[in-house]
Scaffold this motif. Structure first.
Motif, PDB file in Angstrom:
ATOM      1  N   UNK A  60     -39.628  -8.952  10.400  1.00  0.00           N
ATOM      2  CA  UNK A  60     -38.722  -9.885  11.057  1.00  0.00           C
ATOM      3  C   UNK A  60     -37.586  -9.082  11.664  1.00  0.00           C
ATOM      4  N   UNK A  61     -37.395  -9.223  12.975  1.00  0.00           N
ATOM      5  CA  UNK A  61     -36.251  -8.614  13.631  1.00  0.00           C
ATOM      6  C   UNK A  61     -35.147  -9.658  13.669  1.00  0.00           C
ATOM      7  N   UNK A  62     -34.128  -9.465  12.841  1.00  0.00           N
ATOM      8  CA  UNK A  62     -33.003 -10.380  12.785  1.00  0.00           C
ATOM      9  C   UNK A  62     -31.904  -9.970  13.741  1.00  0.00           C
ATOM     10  N   UNK A  63     -30.939 -10.854  13.914  1.00  0.00           N
ATOM     11  CA  UNK A  63     -29.810 -10.555  14.795  1.00  0.00           C
ATOM     12  C   UNK A  63     -28.809  -9.668  14.058  1.00  0.00           C
ATOM     13  N   UNK A  89     -33.422  -4.916  12.418  1.00  0.00           N
ATOM     14  CA  UNK A  89     -32.443  -5.445  13.363  1.00  0.00           C
ATOM     15  C   UNK A  89     -33.040  -5.403  14.760  1.00  0.00           C
ATOM     16  N   UNK A  90     -32.756  -6.419  15.552  1.00  0.00           N
ATOM     17  CA  UNK A  90     -33.277  -6.434  16.923  1.00  0.00           C
ATOM     18  C   UNK A  90     -32.291  -5.841  17.919  1.00  0.00           C
ATOM     19  N   UNK A  91     -31.194  -5.245  17.437  1.00  0.00           N
ATOM     20  CA  UNK A  91     -30.151  -4.751  18.326  1.00  0.00           C
ATOM     21  C   UNK A  91     -30.558  -3.537  19.139  1.00  0.00           C
ATOM     22  N   UNK A 120     -32.840   2.059   9.661  1.00  0.00           N
ATOM     23  CA  UNK A 120     -32.713   2.373  11.086  1.00  0.00           C
ATOM     24  C   UNK A 120     -33.981   2.113  11.893  1.00  0.00           C
ATOM     25  N   UNK A 121     -35.073   1.746  11.259  1.00  0.00           N
ATOM     26  CA  UNK A 121     -36.300   1.507  12.027  1.00  0.00           C
ATOM     27  C   UNK A 121     -36.184   0.220  12.844  1.00  0.00           C
ATOM     28  N   UNK A 122     -36.659   0.262  14.073  1.00  0.00           N
ATOM     29  CA  UNK A 122     -36.742  -0.987  14.822  1.00  0.00           C
ATOM     30  C   UNK A 122     -38.015  -1.725  14.384  1.00  0.00           C
ATOM     31  N   UNK A 123     -38.199  -2.929  14.869  1.00  0.00           N
ATOM     32  CA  UNK A 123     -39.323  -3.742  14.435  1.00  0.00           C
ATOM     33  C   UNK A 123     -40.679  -3.118  14.713  1.00  0.00           C
TER      34      UNK A 123
END
Length: 155
Positions: A60-63, A89-91, A120-123
């Protein structure tokens, strides 16, 4: 700095004896891991579809630092009881938080419900790492913990 602590972004390469690349190569079908990007006001319909489709894992990529709307919390908690559910994080930069916000849908709440932060990993990177960990034969807890280790995240 993040949450009052120094975050070391670049670390020496490491290897994990828990991930068997030979086992990954022998897998007949790739584990099904969903990647869901959420935003303000989202309802639970998409996550309920993931639940109904019996995926093997979920990222899940959260805000912001890894937050989701309150309406998603019950289904995420149910999923985390069955499959590895990772919180990214989806940032596009930065890491998921671990101890700043505790309202329903914030990182403290979600980690307490069994989601695992991936640092630190993105989705997309977290999804790939989870697919490889599951394909190597790791159980849901070990697979999630390995991905968290790679990203510097936390349970």
């Amino acid at each position: 700095m993040s949450e009052g602590r120094v975050a070391v972004v670049t670390r020496p390469a490491w290897s994990s004896p828990a991930l068997s690349l030979e086992a990954v190569g022998a897998v007949e079908s790739v584990p099904r891991v969903a990647l869901v990007r959420v935003g303000l006001g989202d309802d639970a319909h998409l996550l309920e579809a993931v639940e109904a489709a019996s995926f093997d894992g979920l990222v899940v990529e959260g805000v912001g630092g890894g937050h989701v709307p309150r309406a998603l919390v019950p289904v995420l908690a149910r999923l985390a009881g069955r499959i590895p559910v990772l919180l990214a994080s989806r940032t596009g930069a930065g890491e998921t938080l671990t101890r700043t916000y505790g309202y329903p849908g914030a990182e403290i709440d979600l980690l307490g419900r069994g989601l695992v932060g991936v640092g630190r990993l993105d989705g997309a990177k977290a999804r790939l790492a989870l697919v490889l960990a599951l394909a190597s034969g790791l159980d849901r807890t070990s697979a999630a913990d390995l991905v968290a280790l790679v990203g510097g995240g936390a349970r």
